[in-house]
Design a protein around this motif. Structure first.
Motif, PDB file in Angstrom:
ATOM      1  N   PRO A 279       0.828  -1.209   0.000  1.00  0.00           N
ATOM      2  CA  PRO A 279       0.000   0.000   0.000  1.00  0.00           C
ATOM      3  C   PRO A 279       0.865   1.263   0.000  1.00  0.00           C
ATOM      4  N   ALA A 280       0.529   2.181  -0.882  1.00  0.00           N
ATOM      5  CA  ALA A 280       1.324   3.405  -1.007  1.00  0.00           C
ATOM      6  C   ALA A 280       1.344   4.195   0.295  1.00  0.00           C
ATOM      7  N   SER A 281       0.247   4.146   1.040  1.00  0.00           N
ATOM      8  CA  SER A 281       0.181   4.899   2.294  1.00  0.00           C
ATOM      9  C   SER A 281       1.231   4.421   3.291  1.00  0.00           C
ATOM     10  N   GLU A 282       1.561   3.122   3.247  1.00  0.00           N
ATOM     11  CA  GLU A 282       2.591   2.604   4.149  1.00  0.00           C
ATOM     12  C   GLU A 282       3.961   3.149   3.769  1.00  0.00           C
ATOM     13  N   ALA A 283       4.228   3.238   2.475  1.00  0.00           N
ATOM     14  CA  ALA A 283       5.505   3.799   2.026  1.00  0.00           C
ATOM     15  C   ALA A 283       5.619   5.264   2.426  1.00  0.00           C
ATOM     16  N   VAL A 284       4.524   6.007   2.291  1.00  0.00           N
ATOM     17  CA  VAL A 284       4.527   7.421   2.678  1.00  0.00           C
ATOM     18  C   VAL A 284       4.841   7.562   4.162  1.00  0.00           C
ATOM     19  N   ALA A 285       4.238   6.717   4.984  1.00  0.00           N
ATOM     20  CA  ALA A 285       4.446   6.800   6.431  1.00  0.00           C
ATOM     21  C   ALA A 285       5.868   6.411   6.813  1.00  0.00           C
ATOM     22  N   ARG A 286       6.367   5.320   6.241  1.00  0.00           N
ATOM     23  CA  ARG A 286       7.689   4.827   6.637  1.00  0.00           C
ATOM     24  C   ARG A 286       8.797   5.775   6.206  1.00  0.00           C
ATOM     25  N   LEU A 287       8.728   6.267   4.978  1.00  0.00           N
ATOM     26  CA  LEU A 287       9.778   7.173   4.523  1.00  0.00           C
ATOM     27  C   LEU A 287       9.579   8.583   5.067  1.00  0.00           C
ATOM     28  N   GLY A 288       8.320   8.930   5.348  1.00  0.00           N
ATOM     29  CA  GLY A 288       8.070  10.224   5.967  1.00  0.00           C
ATOM     30  C   GLY A 288       8.727  10.337   7.326  1.00  0.00           C
ATOM     31  N   ALA A 289       8.821   9.214   8.030  1.00  0.00           N
ATOM     32  CA  ALA A 289       9.473   9.206   9.338  1.00  0.00           C
ATOM     33  C   ALA A 289      10.958   9.531   9.222  1.00  0.00           C
ATOM     34  N   GLU A 290      11.510   9.382   8.013  1.00  0.00           N
ATOM     35  CA  GLU A 290      12.918   9.701   7.787  1.00  0.00           C
ATOM     36  C   GLU A 290      13.091  11.036   7.065  1.00  0.00           C
TER      37      GLU A 290
END
Length: 206
Positions: A158-169
């Motif tokens: 899910p794209a939303s998971e990628a946004v959240a994980r990389l957003g944390a960095e």
């Protein structure tokens, strides 16, 4: 209406013969032709066309000076004198007038004078990023569509998971639908930022 470059088209531009054909059809039916030119200068750089030639047969053009050009805010509507006078009236009626807007206008003029020539840097950074991301497992990029400063990345997760994980960095981008990311390069993105973004994607998708 033509959007050039096309956001949902992945940042692709309309070839001039296509614009000419659309303008001819619109004229034949007595229709006005508007160009959503929020990134018209990106389209000009990517296509190699002169911006004036691109919109020669169009009735109105809207240009954003805060996206690719880096001004803090603002847009410009271009058209005939009669149309602009009418647009001023409608803007006033809908509460769109601004007072003491000279500071914003000055920033827009600076952007037009100084930031057009650097747009190819944004395009090159987008291509560099796309070339690496398409090699990572779980990601795919249509490299032919990376024509300007946008990179659309299809994801298996899910794209939303990628946004959240990389957003944390500290890597910020948008999810468009369940399995699609949109990444945009601009004035404030450096080569170092692209390198850091690639490293973050490699960490999460290798």
């Amino acid at each position: 209406c033509i959007e050039n470059t096309s956001n949902r088209g992945g940042g692709t531009f309309y070839p001039q013969p296509v614009i000419d054909e659309i303008a001819q059809v619109a004229s034949g039916y007595g229709c006005a032709l508007h160009v959503d030119g929020a990134r018209i200068f990106n389209a000009a750089v990517a296509s190699g066309e002169d911006p004036a030639r691109m919109v020669r047969d169009c009735d109105t053009v809207s240009i954003c000076i805060s996206k690719g050009l880096g001004a803090p805010a603002g847009g410009v509507l271009v058209g005939s004198r009669q149309l602009i006078e009418e647009a001023h009236r409608w803007r006033k009626m809908f509460g769109g007038g601004m007072r003491q807007a000279g500071v914003l206008a000055a920033a827009g003029l600076y952007a037009l004078d100084h930031n057009l020539q650097r747009l190819p840097e944004d395009h090159q950074r987008a291509r560099s990023l796309a070339s690496r991301l398409c090699e990572l497992p779980g990601l795919s990029v249509d490299l032919e569509s990376v024509q300007s400063n946008m990179v659309y990345v299809a994801t298996e997760e899910p794209a939303s998971e990628a946004v959240a994980r990389l957003g944390a960095e500290g890597i910020d981008f948008l999810s468009l639908g369940r399995n699609l990311l949109r990444i945009v390069t601009h004035l404030h993105i450096t080569d170092e930022d692209i390198g850091r973004t690639i490293l973050a994607f490699e960490k999460h998708f290798n």
